[in-house]
Design an enzyme around this catalytic site. Structure first.
Site, PDB file in Angstrom:
ATOM      1  N   HIS A   1      -3.242   6.040   4.530  1.00  0.00           N
ATOM      2  CA  HIS A   1      -2.045   6.485   5.010  1.00  0.00           C
ATOM      3  C   HIS A   1      -1.280   7.628   4.280  1.00  0.00           C
ATOM      4  O   HIS A   1      -1.822   8.315   3.176  1.00  0.00           O
ATOM      5  CB  HIS A   1      -0.937   5.342   4.003  1.00  0.00           C
ATOM      6  CG  HIS A   1      -1.123   3.959   4.460  1.00  0.00           C
ATOM      7  ND1 HIS A   1      -1.672   3.552   5.712  1.00  0.00           N
ATOM      8  CD2 HIS A   1      -0.313   2.586   4.177  1.00  0.00           C
ATOM      9  CE1 HIS A   1      -1.699   2.170   5.803  1.00  0.00           C
ATOM     10  NE2 HIS A   1      -0.823   1.922   5.019  1.00  0.00           N
TER      11      HIS A   1
ATOM     12  N   CYS B   1       1.016  -1.158   0.010  1.00  0.00           N
ATOM     13  CA  CYS B   1      -0.063   0.080   0.045  1.00  0.00           C
ATOM     14  C   CYS B   1       0.856   1.307   0.049  1.00  0.00           C
ATOM     15  O   CYS B   1       0.735   2.212  -0.682  1.00  0.00           O
ATOM     16  CB  CYS B   1      -0.977  -0.090   1.058  1.00  0.00           C
ATOM     17  SG  CYS B   1      -0.096  -0.776   2.706  1.00  0.00           S
TER      18      CYS B   1
HETATM   19  P1  NAP Z   1      -7.941  -9.073   7.787  1.00  0.00           P
HETATM   20  O1  NAP Z   1      -8.822  -8.066   7.958  1.00  0.00           O
HETATM   21  O2  NAP Z   1      -7.022  -9.751   8.935  1.00  0.00           O
HETATM   22  O3  NAP Z   1      -8.364 -10.372   6.965  1.00  0.00           O
HETATM   23  C1  NAP Z   1      -7.672 -11.415   6.639  1.00  0.00           C
HETATM   24  C2  NAP Z   1      -8.550 -12.539   5.600  1.00  0.00           C
HETATM   25  O4  NAP Z   1      -7.686 -13.704   5.291  1.00  0.00           O
HETATM   26  C3  NAP Z   1     -10.038 -13.022   6.385  1.00  0.00           C
HETATM   27  O5  NAP Z   1     -10.780 -13.095   5.031  1.00  0.00           O
HETATM   28  C4  NAP Z   1      -9.578 -14.247   6.780  1.00  0.00           C
HETATM   29  O6  NAP Z   1     -10.567 -15.091   6.670  1.00  0.00           O
HETATM   30  C5  NAP Z   1      -8.615 -14.692   5.535  1.00  0.00           C
HETATM   31  N1  NAP Z   1      -7.679 -15.799   5.880  1.00  0.00           N
HETATM   32  C6  NAP Z   1      -6.866 -15.904   7.051  1.00  0.00           C
HETATM   33  N2  NAP Z   1      -6.382 -16.970   7.130  1.00  0.00           N
HETATM   34  C7  NAP Z   1      -6.821 -17.573   6.294  1.00  0.00           C
HETATM   35  C8  NAP Z   1      -6.470 -19.146   5.852  1.00  0.00           C
HETATM   36  N3  NAP Z   1      -5.497 -19.973   6.122  1.00  0.00           N
HETATM   37  N4  NAP Z   1      -7.337 -19.637   4.674  1.00  0.00           N
HETATM   38  C9  NAP Z   1      -8.216 -18.853   3.958  1.00  0.00           C
HETATM   39  N5  NAP Z   1      -8.429 -17.512   4.297  1.00  0.00           N
HETATM   40  C10 NAP Z   1      -7.593 -17.000   5.714  1.00  0.00           C
HETATM   41  O7  NAP Z   1      -6.709  -8.722   6.669  1.00  0.00           O
HETATM   42  P2  NAP Z   1      -6.733  -7.843   5.361  1.00  0.00           P
HETATM   43  O8  NAP Z   1      -6.313  -6.465   6.088  1.00  0.00           O
HETATM   44  O9  NAP Z   1      -7.644  -7.881   4.870  1.00  0.00           O
HETATM   45  O10 NAP Z   1      -5.199  -8.389   4.675  1.00  0.00           O
HETATM   46  C11 NAP Z   1      -5.336  -9.509   4.111  1.00  0.00           C
HETATM   47  C12 NAP Z   1      -4.069  -9.750   3.234  1.00  0.00           C
HETATM   48  O11 NAP Z   1      -4.294  -8.908   2.179  1.00  0.00           O
HETATM   49  C13 NAP Z   1      -2.693  -9.302   4.206  1.00  0.00           C
HETATM   50  O12 NAP Z   1      -2.258 -10.246   4.968  1.00  0.00           O
HETATM   51  C14 NAP Z   1      -1.568  -8.895   3.145  1.00  0.00           C
HETATM   52  O13 NAP Z   1      -0.938 -10.020   2.686  1.00  0.00           O
HETATM   53  C15 NAP Z   1      -2.619  -8.440   1.985  1.00  0.00           C
HETATM   54  N6  NAP Z   1      -2.670  -6.720   2.135  1.00  0.00           N
HETATM   55  C16 NAP Z   1      -2.136  -6.235   1.299  1.00  0.00           C
HETATM   56  C17 NAP Z   1      -2.008  -4.512   1.282  1.00  0.00           C
HETATM   57  C18 NAP Z   1      -1.182  -4.004   0.267  1.00  0.00           C
HETATM   58  O14 NAP Z   1      -0.747  -3.099   0.537  1.00  0.00           O
HETATM   59  N7  NAP Z   1      -1.439  -4.306  -1.019  1.00  0.00           N
HETATM   60  C19 NAP Z   1      -2.793  -4.129   2.092  1.00  0.00           C
HETATM   61  C20 NAP Z   1      -3.365  -4.885   3.169  1.00  0.00           C
HETATM   62  C21 NAP Z   1      -3.272  -6.047   3.137  1.00  0.00           C
HETATM   63  P3  NAP Z   1     -11.271 -15.602   8.308  1.00  0.00           P
HETATM   64  O15 NAP Z   1     -12.466 -14.699   8.282  1.00  0.00           O
HETATM   65  O16 NAP Z   1     -11.917 -16.738   7.906  1.00  0.00           O
HETATM   66  O17 NAP Z   1     -10.300 -15.269   9.381  1.00  0.00           O
HETATM   67  C1  3JM Z   2       0.332  -5.990   4.353  1.00  0.00           C
HETATM   68  O1  3JM Z   2       2.515 -12.562   7.014  1.00  0.00           O
HETATM   69  C2  3JM Z   2       1.774 -12.256   6.257  1.00  0.00           C
HETATM   70  O2  3JM Z   2       0.706 -12.801   5.645  1.00  0.00           O
HETATM   71  C3  3JM Z   2       1.975 -10.520   5.561  1.00  0.00           C
HETATM   72  C4  3JM Z   2       0.655  -9.955   6.034  1.00  0.00           C
HETATM   73  C5  3JM Z   2       0.623  -8.346   5.070  1.00  0.00           C
HETATM   74  C6  3JM Z   2       1.473  -8.204   4.001  1.00  0.00           C
HETATM   75  C7  3JM Z   2       2.205  -9.061   3.307  1.00  0.00           C
HETATM   76  O3  3JM Z   2       3.270  -9.311   3.392  1.00  0.00           O
HETATM   77  O4  3JM Z   2       1.696  -9.546   2.399  1.00  0.00           O
HETATM   78  C8  3JM Z   2       0.009  -7.652   5.977  1.00  0.00           C
HETATM   79  C9  3JM Z   2      -0.294  -6.468   5.663  1.00  0.00           C
HETATM   80  C10 3JM Z   2       1.191  -6.766   3.690  1.00  0.00           C
HETATM   81  C11 3JM Z   2       1.781  -6.238   2.321  1.00  0.00           C
HETATM   82  O5  3JM Z   2       1.134  -5.678   1.570  1.00  0.00           O
HETATM   83  O6  3JM Z   2       3.023  -6.288   2.178  1.00  0.00           O
END
Ligand code: NAP
Ligand code: 3JM
Length: 335
Positions: free
Chosen positions: A245, A128
Site C-alpha cells: 500500500h 493495514c
Molecule cells: P482471504 O485470503 O480471503 O482468506 C480468508 C481466510 O479466512 C481463509 O483462510 C478462509 O478459509 C478463512 N475463513 C473464511 N470464512 C471462514 C469461516 N467461516 N470459518 C473459518 N475460516 C474462514 O483473506 P485475507 O486477506 O487473508 O484476510 C482475512 C481477514 O483478515 C480479513 O477478512 C480481515 O478481517 C483481516 N485482514 C486484516 C488486515 C489488516 O489490515 N490488519 C489486512 C487484511 C486482512 P477457507 O480456505 O476455508 O476459505
Molecule cells: C481488511 O467483512 C469482513 O469480514 C471484513 C473483512 C476485512 C477487514 C475487516 O473489516 O476486518 C477485509 C480486509 C479488513 C480490516 O483490516 O479492517
C-alpha cells in the site's frame, strides 16, 4: 518457553504470511493448529518442513491453545474469539470486529506497546493502512504535535484477499488478450488498468459519504496515538498493484518542524526505512516494500501552502507490517 498456537484463516493471504513469519522469526511454538472453514479442511500445509492438516474451525478448536492468531474476517472473529478466550487463549485479532471496543487494546508495537498489558483476552491489530501511517506519524507527533492529517491511499488488491489477487491477474490477462467477456466476482468495476475510489468492494459507503476503510483510518489513528484531538481525513483508493500500500500523507503540526528535521527523526525511528534521495530518483515503491518488514518513507517536503505542514509518501507491505507481521510482533511481546 514454547506455547501452543492456533492460526484461524490459515489458508488465506494473511494466514499464509503468518506461517512464513512464524517460521522465519522462530516463534517458540510447541504445537501448531491450522484452522479454516469446511472448504479447506483436510488440506495439507507445510510449516518448518512438516505437513500440517487444516482443520475446520469449531468452538472446541482452542483447547490447550495459548495464542490464537485470527484472520478470517470480522464475523468469524465475533463468533469464535469468545470461545478462544474461554479456553484460556489470548487472541490477536486482525479483523475490525473489536478494534474500537474500549476494553480492547489496538496496538502497533512501535507506537503504543504499553497498551498490550491492558488486554482482557484479545488484542486488536489495526487496519493495514492505519498501521503504516502511524509508524511514520508517531515520531513527528512526539516532537511537533500533529494537529491534522490528510491522507490518500493507493492500496494493493491483496488487501481484499487471495480471490482479489486472482481477479486482477485474470482480468489483466483477459484484457491483454483482447477479450471482452471477463466475468468479475469481487470488484464493482474493472480493476485492471483502473483506479477505484472505493474500499471495501462491497457495503463500503456510510451515511457521511465516507467508506468504512476511510473511517477506520480516522478512528484507529486517534486510538493508537492516544490522542483524540488529532483530526484525520482520508480517501482510500484501490489500485492494480498486487502487494504494497502507498499513501500520500499531509500533516499539519502545532510546532514548526522542517523537512530535514523530519528526515533525521525518521532515519532513526523504529520500523521505518527512510528512502528519500530525489537527486537520484530514490523514493519508496510498492515493489520495494513487497516481502519486507519496514515502513518505507520518502518524498518528505514542507507543505508550502501552510506555515507548519509536511508532505510525505509512505509505503509498506500490507500483508506483512499491515497484517501478519504486526500481529506476530504483538504476540512476541505477549510472551
Ligand atoms: P482471504 O485470503 O480471503 O482468506 C480468508 C481466510 O479466512 C481463509 O483462510 C478462509 O478459509 C478463512 N475463513 C473464511 N470464512 C471462514 C469461516 N467461516 N470459518 C473459518 N475460516 C474462514 O483473506 P485475507 O486477506 O487473508 O484476510 C482475512 C481477514 O483478515 C480479513 O477478512 C480481515 O478481517 C483481516 N485482514 C486484516 C488486515 C489488516 O489490515 N490488519 C489486512 C487484511 C486482512 P477457507 O480456505 O476455508 O476459505
Ligand atoms: C481488511 O467483512 C469482513 O469480514 C471484513 C473483512 C476485512 C477487514 C475487516 O473489516 O476486518 C477485509 C480486509 C479488513 C480490516 O483490516 O479492517
Amino acid at each position: 518457553m514454547a506455547v501452543n498456537v492456533a492460526v484461524v484463516g490459515a489458508t488465506g493471504a494473511v494466514g499464509e504470511e503468518f506461517l512464513r513469519i512464524l517460521e522465519s522469526r522462530k516463534f517458540p511454538i510447541k504445537e501448531l493448529k491450522l484452522l479454516a472453514s469446511k472448504r479447506s479442511a483436510g488440506k495439507k500445509i507445510k510449516f518448518c518442513g512438516i505437513d500440517y492438516t487444516v482443520q475446520e474451525l469449531n468452538r472446541h478448536s482452542f483447547q490447550g491453545i495459548k495464542i490464537a492468531l485470527f484472520s478470517a474476517g470480522s464475523s468469524v472473529s465475533k463468533e469464535y474469539v469468545p470461545y478462544a478466550i474461554e479456553s484460556g487463549a489470548v487472541c490477536v485479532d486482525n479483523s475490525s470486529a473489536f478494534r474500537m471496543d474500549d476494553d480492547v487494546p489496538l496496538v502497533v508495537p512501535e507506537v503504543n506497546p504499553q497498551d498490550i498489558a491492558k488486554h482482557q483476552g484479545v488484542i486488536a491489530n489495526p487496519n493495514c493502512s492505519t498501521i503504516q501511517m502511524v509508524v511514520a506519524l508517531k515520531p513527528i507527533h512526539d516532537v511537533a504535535r500533529i494537529k491534522r492529517v490528510i491522507v490518500s491511499t493507493y492500496q494493493a488488491v491483496s488487501g481484499a484477499g487471495l480471490k482479489a489477487v486472482d481477479e486482477l491477474q485474470k482480468e489483466t490477462a483477459s484484457i491483454l488478450a483482447g477479450r471482452t467477456d471477463f466475468k468479475r466476482n469481487l470488484f464493482p468495476y474493472q480493476i485492471a488498468f483502473n483506479v477505484l475510489p472505493q474500499i471495501p468492494q462491497s457495503n463500503a459507503f456510510l451515511p457521511n459519504g465516507y467508506t468504512s476503510e476511510e473511517m477506520k483510518m480516522v478512528n484507529e489513528t486517534k486510538k493508537i496515538m492516544g490522542d483524540n484531538s488529532i483530526r484525520v481525513t482520508a480517501t482510500t483508493v484501490r489500485v492494480p498493484v498486487v502487494r504494497g500500500h502507498s499513501e500520500s500523507v499531509n500533516v499539519e503540526t502545532e510546532k514548526k518542524i522542517t523537512a530535514s528535521e523530519v528526515k533525521k527523526l525518521l532515519s532513526k525511528a523504529p520500523g521505518v526505512k527512510l528512502v528519500d534521495d530525489p537527486a537520484n530518483q530514490l523514493y519508496p515503491l510498492a515493489t520495494m516494500s513487497a516481502g519486507k518488514d519496514e515502513v518505507f518513507v520518502g518524498r518528505i517536503r514542507e507543505d508550502e501552502s501552510i506555515d507548519k505542514g509536511i508532505n510525505m509518501w509512505i509505503v509498506s507491505d500490507n500483508i506483512r507490517k499491515g497484517a501478519a507481521l504486526n500481529a506476530i510482533q504483538i504476540a512476541e511481546k505477549l510472551l
